[in-house]
Write a protein that holds these residues in place. Structure first.
Motif, PDB file in Angstrom:
ATOM      1  N   THR A 166       0.819  -1.227   0.000  1.00  0.00           N
ATOM      2  CA  THR A 166       0.000   0.000   0.000  1.00  0.00           C
ATOM      3  C   THR A 166       0.842   1.261   0.000  1.00  0.00           C
ATOM      4  N   ARG A 167       2.153   1.095   0.254  1.00  0.00           N
ATOM      5  CA  ARG A 167       3.069   2.230   0.356  1.00  0.00           C
ATOM      6  C   ARG A 167       2.640   3.175   1.476  1.00  0.00           C
ATOM      7  N   ARG A 168       2.082   2.613   2.528  1.00  0.00           N
ATOM      8  CA  ARG A 168       1.656   3.396   3.681  1.00  0.00           C
ATOM      9  C   ARG A 168       2.103   2.684   4.967  1.00  0.00           C
ATOM     10  N   PRO A 169       2.395   3.463   6.011  1.00  0.00           N
ATOM     11  CA  PRO A 169       2.787   2.854   7.282  1.00  0.00           C
ATOM     12  C   PRO A 169       1.645   2.021   7.860  1.00  0.00           C
ATOM     13  N   VAL A 191      15.008  -4.991   3.859  1.00  0.00           N
ATOM     14  CA  VAL A 191      15.503  -3.689   3.415  1.00  0.00           C
ATOM     15  C   VAL A 191      14.393  -2.822   2.845  1.00  0.00           C
ATOM     16  N   ASP A 192      13.182  -3.397   2.725  1.00  0.00           N
ATOM     17  CA  ASP A 192      12.091  -2.633   2.126  1.00  0.00           C
ATOM     18  C   ASP A 192      11.167  -1.989   3.155  1.00  0.00           C
ATOM     19  N   VAL A 193      11.429  -2.233   4.463  1.00  0.00           N
ATOM     20  CA  VAL A 193      10.619  -1.610   5.511  1.00  0.00           C
ATOM     21  C   VAL A 193      11.509  -1.167   6.664  1.00  0.00           C
ATOM     22  N   SER A 194      10.990  -0.242   7.449  1.00  0.00           N
ATOM     23  CA  SER A 194      11.655   0.172   8.688  1.00  0.00           C
ATOM     24  C   SER A 194      10.619   0.110   9.800  1.00  0.00           C
ATOM     25  N   THR A 195      11.071   0.059  11.028  1.00  0.00           N
ATOM     26  CA  THR A 195      10.143  -0.027  12.156  1.00  0.00           C
ATOM     27  C   THR A 195      10.432   1.092  13.151  1.00  0.00           C
ATOM     28  N   SER A 196       9.399   1.493  13.859  1.00  0.00           N
ATOM     29  CA  SER A 196       9.528   2.494  14.911  1.00  0.00           C
ATOM     30  C   SER A 196       8.506   2.180  15.996  1.00  0.00           C
ATOM     31  N   ASP A 201       3.662   3.301  27.053  1.00  0.00           N
ATOM     32  CA  ASP A 201       3.203   2.058  27.671  1.00  0.00           C
ATOM     33  C   ASP A 201       2.053   2.326  28.634  1.00  0.00           C
ATOM     34  N   PRO A 202       1.067   1.454  28.696  1.00  0.00           N
ATOM     35  CA  PRO A 202       0.987   0.138  28.043  1.00  0.00           C
ATOM     36  C   PRO A 202       0.355   0.162  26.652  1.00  0.00           C
ATOM     37  N   HIS A 203       0.271   1.335  26.045  1.00  0.00           N
ATOM     38  CA  HIS A 203      -0.363   1.448  24.725  1.00  0.00           C
ATOM     39  C   HIS A 203       0.661   1.722  23.618  1.00  0.00           C
ATOM     40  N   ARG A 204       1.910   1.428  23.864  1.00  0.00           N
ATOM     41  CA  ARG A 204       2.954   1.659  22.877  1.00  0.00           C
ATOM     42  C   ARG A 204       2.837   0.634  21.740  1.00  0.00           C
ATOM     43  N   LYS A 205       3.007   1.106  20.495  1.00  0.00           N
ATOM     44  CA  LYS A 205       2.791   0.262  19.329  1.00  0.00           C
ATOM     45  C   LYS A 205       3.978   0.315  18.385  1.00  0.00           C
ATOM     46  N   VAL A 206       4.100  -0.717  17.580  1.00  0.00           N
ATOM     47  CA  VAL A 206       5.115  -0.753  16.528  1.00  0.00           C
ATOM     48  C   VAL A 206       4.476  -0.264  15.232  1.00  0.00           C
ATOM     49  N   VAL A 207       5.194   0.596  14.535  1.00  0.00           N
ATOM     50  CA  VAL A 207       4.743   1.084  13.235  1.00  0.00           C
ATOM     51  C   VAL A 207       5.726   0.568  12.183  1.00  0.00           C
ATOM     52  N   VAL A 208       5.195  -0.120  11.194  1.00  0.00           N
ATOM     53  CA  VAL A 208       6.011  -0.658  10.107  1.00  0.00           C
ATOM     54  C   VAL A 208       5.786   0.219   8.875  1.00  0.00           C
ATOM     55  N   SER A 209       6.869   0.823   8.374  1.00  0.00           N
ATOM     56  CA  SER A 209       6.746   1.763   7.251  1.00  0.00           C
ATOM     57  C   SER A 209       7.574   1.302   6.059  1.00  0.00           C
ATOM     58  N   PRO A 210       7.056   1.536   4.858  1.00  0.00           N
ATOM     59  CA  PRO A 210       7.844   1.209   3.668  1.00  0.00           C
ATOM     60  C   PRO A 210       9.035   2.148   3.589  1.00  0.00           C
ATOM     61  N   VAL A 211      10.173   1.660   3.198  1.00  0.00           N
ATOM     62  CA  VAL A 211      11.370   2.491   3.097  1.00  0.00           C
ATOM     63  C   VAL A 211      11.184   3.520   1.991  1.00  0.00           C
ATOM     64  N   GLY A 212      11.543   4.763   2.304  1.00  0.00           N
ATOM     65  CA  GLY A 212      11.416   5.825   1.317  1.00  0.00           C
ATOM     66  C   GLY A 212      10.181   6.650   1.511  1.00  0.00           C
ATOM     67  N   ARG A 213       9.346   6.276   2.532  1.00  0.00           N
ATOM     68  CA  ARG A 213       8.142   7.072   2.780  1.00  0.00           C
ATOM     69  C   ARG A 213       8.017   7.289   4.275  1.00  0.00           C
ATOM     70  N   SER A 214       7.939   8.546   4.701  1.00  0.00           N
ATOM     71  CA  SER A 214       7.812   8.875   6.108  1.00  0.00           C
ATOM     72  C   SER A 214       6.358   8.845   6.519  1.00  0.00           C
TER      73      SER A 214
END
Length: 232
Positions: A166-169, A191-196, A201-214
């Motif tokens: 989808t090219r979206r986080p 190499v095609d995604v980054s994580t942040s 906490d306790p509501h902290r989440k992982v966001v997976v984003s396509p590389v090259g798009r903020s």
């Protein structure tokens, strides 16, 4: 626990005698003085030696097993705790496996392992109290840890594929730090995604984003497509 009662002309002599019989050092034992020496009349008539009880202190694994078994019993759960001595995640760590009835597993594990994590925390605090060498314990029951890890990796793969498609986080569900670490670790080779990580906490989440798009409007921490070291 191993313990002996020993006597001697002095308390120290009695303690030394007990330690020799037990084959441990003073630091590895607890000493209880039962009675002090008593001098007799003229130095020998009616005299009495000192008497001590020396108990070998349990090792952290022994203390952990005993504490956990008792704690589970107080929860109304009859279980056997096994030490997986050959399954250490790293040096200075050990895995305790809880074996109980299938009907009790959900109570022991809790939602997303919350109860298991709480038991693990209590075991580490109790077993390492006043111990010179710290041992980190991991708790497992019904192979939950392995099943959870595989489930998280599937979720991570799906989130990454969706982000690329989808090219979206993609924001994953909130989860504890240990679970977020699994996600970050699993995706670090892609190499095609980054994580942040975003949120508190306790509501902290992982966001997976396509590389090259903020992520639009986001100022959260980001990784560079590699492992997020300090953001779990």
């Amino acid at each position: 626990m191993k313990r002996v009662v020993a006597t001697g002309k002095t308390v120290e002599e009695a303690i030394t005698s007990a330690l020799v019989r037990l084959g441990v050092t003073r630091a590895e034992a607890t000493v209880r003085v039962i009675s002090e020496p008593v001098k007799g009349i003229l130095g020998f008539i009616g005299g009495k030696d000192a008497e001590v009880e020396v108990t070998v202190n349990p090792s952290p694994p022994e203390a952990a097993k005993a504490f956990l078994t008792d704690l589970l019993s107080q929860m109304g759960i009859e279980a056997v705790v096994h030490l997986r001595s050959n399954e250490t995640a790293e040096e200075g760590t050990a895995v305790l496996n809880i074996v109980c009835d299938e009907a009790d597993l959900s109570t022991v594990i809790g939602r997303h392992g919350a109860v298991l994590d709480a038991l693990q925390y209590l075991v580490n605090v109790s077993a390492n109290k006043d111990k010179e060498h710290y041992v980190k314990f991991y708790l497992d029951a019904g192979d939950y840890r392995e099943r959870r890890r595989k489930g998280l990796e599937r979720m991570a793969e799906q989130a990454a594929n969706r982000a690329v498609r989808t090219r979206r986080p993609v924001t994953m569900e909130s989860m504890p730090a240990a679970d977020r670490k699994v996600i970050h670790t699993y995706l670090q080779s892609r190499v095609d995604v980054s994580t942040s990580s975003e949120g508190v906490d306790p509501h902290r989440k992982v966001v997976v984003s396509p590389v090259g798009r903020s992520r639009p409007g986001s100022r959260g921490e980001r990784t560079s497509g590699r492992f997020e070291r300090n953001l779990q």
